[in-house]
Design an enzyme around this catalytic site. Structure first.
Site, mmCIF file in Angstrom:
data_model
loop_
_atom_site.group_PDB
_atom_site.id
_atom_site.type_symbol
_atom_site.label_atom_id
_atom_site.label_comp_id
_atom_site.label_asym_id
_atom_site.label_seq_id
_atom_site.Cartn_x
_atom_site.Cartn_y
_atom_site.Cartn_z
ATOM 1 C CG HIS A 19 -19.804 -2.952 13.314
ATOM 2 N ND1 HIS A 19 -20.686 -3.651 12.528
ATOM 3 C CD2 HIS A 19 -18.569 -3.433 13.003
ATOM 4 C CE1 HIS A 19 -20.029 -4.507 11.773
ATOM 5 N NE2 HIS A 19 -18.739 -4.406 12.048
ATOM 6 C CE LYS A 45 -15.500 -9.313 4.648
ATOM 7 N NZ LYS A 45 -15.378 -8.232 5.582
ATOM 8 N NE ARG A 94 -14.701 -9.861 15.283
ATOM 9 C CZ ARG A 94 -15.145 -10.180 14.089
ATOM 10 N NH1 ARG A 94 -16.437 -10.223 13.873
ATOM 11 N NH2 ARG A 94 -14.331 -10.490 13.110
ATOM 12 C CB SER A 132 -21.266 -8.060 9.257
ATOM 13 O OG SER A 132 -21.134 -6.857 9.948
HETATM 14 O O1 PNS Z 1 -15.204 -4.880 7.798
HETATM 15 P P1 PNS Z 1 -14.059 -5.410 6.978
HETATM 16 O O2 PNS Z 1 -14.586 -6.033 5.697
HETATM 17 O O3 PNS Z 1 -13.165 -6.330 7.756
HETATM 18 O O4 PNS Z 1 -13.187 -4.140 6.562
HETATM 19 C C1 PNS Z 1 -12.058 -4.276 5.740
HETATM 20 C C2 PNS Z 1 -11.658 -2.909 5.163
HETATM 21 C C3 PNS Z 1 -12.823 -2.251 4.497
HETATM 22 C C4 PNS Z 1 -11.168 -2.015 6.297
HETATM 23 C C5 PNS Z 1 -10.516 -3.134 4.141
HETATM 24 O O5 PNS Z 1 -10.949 -4.055 3.196
HETATM 25 C C6 PNS Z 1 -10.093 -1.842 3.436
HETATM 26 O O6 PNS Z 1 -9.438 -1.014 4.022
HETATM 27 N N1 PNS Z 1 -10.528 -1.672 2.155
HETATM 28 C C7 PNS Z 1 -10.230 -0.501 1.381
HETATM 29 C C8 PNS Z 1 -9.184 -0.799 0.296
HETATM 30 C C9 PNS Z 1 -7.796 -0.767 0.878
HETATM 31 O O7 PNS Z 1 -7.317 0.248 1.361
HETATM 32 N N2 PNS Z 1 -7.132 -1.934 0.846
HETATM 33 C C10 PNS Z 1 -5.798 -2.096 1.397
HETATM 34 C C11 PNS Z 1 -5.886 -2.487 2.857
HETATM 35 S S1 PNS Z 1 -4.311 -2.702 3.598
#
Ligand code: PNS
Length: 167
Positions: A19, A45, A94, A132
């Site tokens: 990150h 998670k 990645r 993570s």
């Molecule tokens: O590190 P991650 O868990 O892969 O991140 C995922 C994240 C936080 C970017 C995604 O879950 C997110 O955007 N969550 C906020 C809620 C939201 O907007 N959901 C619709 C996504 S299209």
């Protein structure tokens, strides 16, 4: 000239050096970067750190970088980004295995807010295996995470797993 503000959203549980690499690469392209810890992750998670702890760790790691802001958000990412006038969303990619989920999210986000652009960044090759969830698991099972997280993050992980530093 207009300054470009981007949001780098994620769970960051915890922030890894992968990150960190994406943050530093992004700063070559954008003027300001908001590293935003999502209170609601799209994929479920099991967590290690609270949202506030994750934000604190990000702040600590980028304490020397005034162009980075660490915060959390609830609700939709696009609503948060729009509220902060950040038209760019950064995501690290990645491997091909990340692609489908990331592409779906990017297109969903763009259909919710057509003005947003999602920028995929490739990490340094040596970080491509890092996640993570794997770092959490290695730490939980007593493995050494020194190479995967910053020293401050490692200290907090040791504490969370009931170990004292260097044990
Ligand atoms: O590190 P991650 O868990 O892969 O991140 C995922 C994240 C936080 C970017 C995604 O879950 C997110 O955007 N969550 C906020 C809620 C939201 O907007 N959901 C619709 C996504 S299209």
């Amino acid at each position: 000239m207009n300054k470009t503000t981007a949001v780098y959203p994620g769970s960051f549980d915890p922030l890894t050096i992968g990150h960190e690499d994406i943050v530093r690469r992004s700063l070559r392209i954008v003027d300001r970067l908001i590293v935003a810890v999502a209170e609601t992750a799209t994929q479920s998670k099991s967590g290690l750190f609270s949202i506030d702890e994750r934000v604190d760790l990000i702040r600590e790691v980028f304490a020397d970088e005034p162009r980075v802001e660490a915060t959390s958000f609830s609700g939709l990412l696009v609503d948060f980004a729009q509220g902060r006038e950040a038209r760019v969303i950064i995501r690290g990619l990645r491997a091909v295995s990340d692609f489908e989920y990331e592409f779906q999210m990017a297109l969903m986000n763009r259909s919710l807010w057509p003005e947003v652009e999602v920028l995929f960044m490739a990490p340094a090759t040596r970080h491509t295996f890092l996640s993570s969830s794997l770092v959490r698991e290695v730490g939980r099972l007593g493995g050494d995470v020194t190479d995967f997280v910053s020293p401050g993050v490692k200290t907090r992980m040791d504490r969370a797993f009931g170990r004292t530093a260097g044990e």
